[in-house]
Write a protein that holds these residues in place. Structure first.
Motif, mmCIF file in Angstrom:
data_model
loop_
_atom_site.group_PDB
_atom_site.id
_atom_site.type_symbol
_atom_site.label_atom_id
_atom_site.label_comp_id
_atom_site.label_asym_id
_atom_site.label_seq_id
_atom_site.Cartn_x
_atom_site.Cartn_y
_atom_site.Cartn_z
ATOM 1 N N LEU A 236 64.751 32.907 104.471
ATOM 2 C CA LEU A 236 63.428 32.964 103.856
ATOM 3 C C LEU A 236 62.801 34.348 104.021
ATOM 4 O O LEU A 236 62.261 34.929 103.063
ATOM 5 C CB LEU A 236 62.524 31.898 104.481
ATOM 6 C CG LEU A 236 61.111 31.763 103.912
ATOM 7 C CD1 LEU A 236 61.173 31.324 102.454
ATOM 8 C CD2 LEU A 236 60.300 30.767 104.738
ATOM 9 N N ILE A 237 62.888 34.907 105.248
ATOM 10 C CA ILE A 237 62.308 36.226 105.516
ATOM 11 C C ILE A 237 63.014 37.311 104.697
ATOM 12 O O ILE A 237 62.376 38.186 104.102
ATOM 13 C CB ILE A 237 62.390 36.546 107.023
ATOM 14 C CG1 ILE A 237 61.422 35.646 107.799
ATOM 15 C CG2 ILE A 237 62.077 38.016 107.294
ATOM 16 C CD1 ILE A 237 61.600 35.721 109.288
ATOM 17 N N ALA B 94 62.227 40.823 97.732
ATOM 18 C CA ALA B 94 61.790 40.310 96.428
ATOM 19 C C ALA B 94 61.284 41.404 95.497
ATOM 20 O O ALA B 94 61.455 41.326 94.273
ATOM 21 C CB ALA B 94 60.710 39.246 96.621
ATOM 22 N N ASP B 95 60.657 42.456 96.051
ATOM 23 C CA ASP B 95 60.055 43.489 95.192
ATOM 24 C C ASP B 95 61.016 44.622 94.834
ATOM 25 O O ASP B 95 60.635 45.552 94.117
ATOM 26 C CB ASP B 95 58.815 44.075 95.868
ATOM 27 C CG ASP B 95 59.128 44.740 97.200
ATOM 28 O OD1 ASP B 95 60.283 44.595 97.671
ATOM 29 O OD2 ASP B 95 58.228 45.377 97.775
ATOM 30 N N GLU C 122 59.304 47.055 107.146
ATOM 31 C CA GLU C 122 60.037 45.821 106.866
ATOM 32 C C GLU C 122 61.271 45.711 107.764
ATOM 33 O O GLU C 122 61.657 44.610 108.169
ATOM 34 C CB GLU C 122 60.429 45.784 105.390
ATOM 35 C CG GLU C 122 59.234 45.609 104.454
ATOM 36 C CD GLU C 122 59.606 45.691 102.992
ATOM 37 O OE1 GLU C 122 58.853 45.138 102.166
ATOM 38 O OE2 GLU C 122 60.650 46.321 102.677
ATOM 39 N N SER D 179 62.083 37.154 101.043
ATOM 40 C CA SER D 179 60.701 37.611 100.850
ATOM 41 C C SER D 179 60.607 39.130 100.900
ATOM 42 O O SER D 179 59.917 39.758 100.084
ATOM 43 C CB SER D 179 59.793 36.994 101.921
ATOM 44 O OG SER D 179 59.811 35.583 101.853
ATOM 45 N N ILE D 180 61.319 39.747 101.845
ATOM 46 C CA ILE D 180 61.272 41.200 102.008
ATOM 47 C C ILE D 180 61.904 41.927 100.819
ATOM 48 O O ILE D 180 61.412 42.962 100.356
ATOM 49 C CB ILE D 180 61.970 41.608 103.321
ATOM 50 C CG1 ILE D 180 61.104 41.207 104.524
ATOM 51 C CG2 ILE D 180 62.251 43.108 103.360
ATOM 52 C CD1 ILE D 180 61.744 41.479 105.866
#
Length: 393
Positions: free
Chosen positions: A360-361, A367-368, A375, A364-365
């Protein structure tokens, strides 16, 4: 037609023998250069190999355990080097299959040895199964949080912000989520009233499904949609081989045999080390074994991140995690089935939560499509928290 004089025949035979001897000598020198610490600083750790053999001969099993882990790190690097050289000469399809098979060969060898030891000695079944399961989870955590965290930190220090193509990252992220679901379902099934036998049957069926999905992912990346993944920064098609195909195969076989030898000593000394040093089995499996087994991969991913090649760094970290979750773990479940050692995909609550949280982490990190040093620190902090949790478990 007149025959050649015996003196000429003997001379020709002598020259051919000398040529063969010179070729063998040159080949031996090339292999020695590969192990030379001057060419690769990681080769200094090969000194741990004879030290391991010494302590094993002296029956100092705790020290043999420590140095066998250290010796595995440079041997894993040499296995990776040989695989890359072979892949450069065999094309993308065969090269991709070789990388999939040998990319996590160290984890497969250690886990396979542990399960074999369990099949030979019923007294150590619980320890070996726990360590095997923990090492599989630990490899996923190490790649996603430690390797990627160090890469983002090191790359972020040299470059304020790094961008990457998230095409392969999105697909690998989806595969990781699928793998985590496959780890959660057997646990949920058991807590919902499923018997141990039913959990094992579910694990075997799930392992086959995961292997099928992994095969489809290889087909997708290497055959049907190869163009979408060719811009990931690997640059394999533009590299020139540094050794002959024969030397590469010799190196691969030799390094694999030595890794197997070190893994045998590591597994043989594991039970004694746990008892004498009072180290938690989970900590050994989740933190120590994957750290040394993946050291070469860690080193490569961090170095290429410093060169602003985050595509390659992320591909190494996430790709390795996908291999562990969809290839190595199912293979070990089926290998345990063959040996008569039950290895379910039902992991402990802490391991399952840790795997789900790390995926999950990471998603999320990334994703962009950009990373920075903060990070990286976040990922490393998460790994440290989980490491302490497994140490005190």
């Amino acid at each position: 037609m007149s025959e050649a004089p015996p003196s000429i025949t003997l001379e020709a035979g002598k020259e051919s023998i000398e040529e063969l001897a010179e070729a063998a000598e040159a080949q031996f020198k090339r292999l020695v250069d590969i192990f030379n610490p001057k060419n690769n600083k990681l080769n200094f750790l090969l000194l741990a190999l004879p030290i391991t053999l010494y302590f094993n001969f002296q029956h100092s099993l705790q020290m043999a355990f420590v140095f066998s882990m250290i010796a595995i790190a440079p041997l894993a690097f040499l296995m990776g080097k040989a695989t890359e050289e072979i892949a450069l000469r065999t094309g993308e399809a065969v090269g991709g299959l070789l990388n999939a098979t040998f990319g996590n060969a160290v984890e497969m060898i250690i886990a396979g040895m542990a399960l074999y030891a369990a099949s030979q000695n019923p007294d150590v079944v619980e320890t070996m199964v726990t360590v095997t399961q923990a090492s599989l989870i630990g490899s996923i955590l190490g790649n996603l949080l430690l390797v990627l965290g160090l890469a983002m930190l090191y790359g972020g220090i040299k470059h304020s912000e790094q961008s990457f193509s998230n095409q392969s990252g999105q697909m690998n992220g989806a595969l990781l989520v699928l793998a985590v679901v496959a780890l959660i379902v057997p646990s949920a099934f058991h807590y919902n009233g499923g018997t141990s036998d039913a959990v094992m049957k579910l694990s075997y069926a799930t392992a086959l499904v995961l292997l099928f999905i992994y095969g489809c992912s290889l087909l997708f990346q290497l055959k049907t949609h190869v163009n979408e993944f060719s811009s990931g920064g690997h640059g394999g098609g533009h590299e020139d081989p540094e050794m002959s195909i024969k030397d590469a195969w010799i190196l691969l076989i030799l390094a694999t045999v030595l890794v197997g030898w070190m893994a045998h000593i590591l597994v043989h000394s594991l039970e004694t080390t746990v008892e004498k040093w009072h180290l938690p089995e989970l900590f050994i499996g989740v933190i120590l074994v994957p750290f040394f087994g993946n050291a070469a991969e860690h080193f490569t991913a961090v170095l290429v991140a410093g060169k602003d090649k985050m595509d390659l760094s992320i591909a190494i970290a996430i790709g390795s995690s996908v291999q562990i979750a969809l290839f190595v773990a199912p293979i070990m479940v089926l290998w345990g089935w063959v040996l008569g050692v039950p290895l379910p995909l039902e992991f402990g609550l802490l391991e399952t939560v840790a795997a789900f949280g790390s995926v999950l982490i990471t998603i999320s990190i990334l994703a962009d499509g950009k990373t920075n040093w903060l990070e990286g620190v976040m990922s490393l902090a998460c790994f440290a928290i989980l490491g302490m949790a497994f140490f005190f478990a």
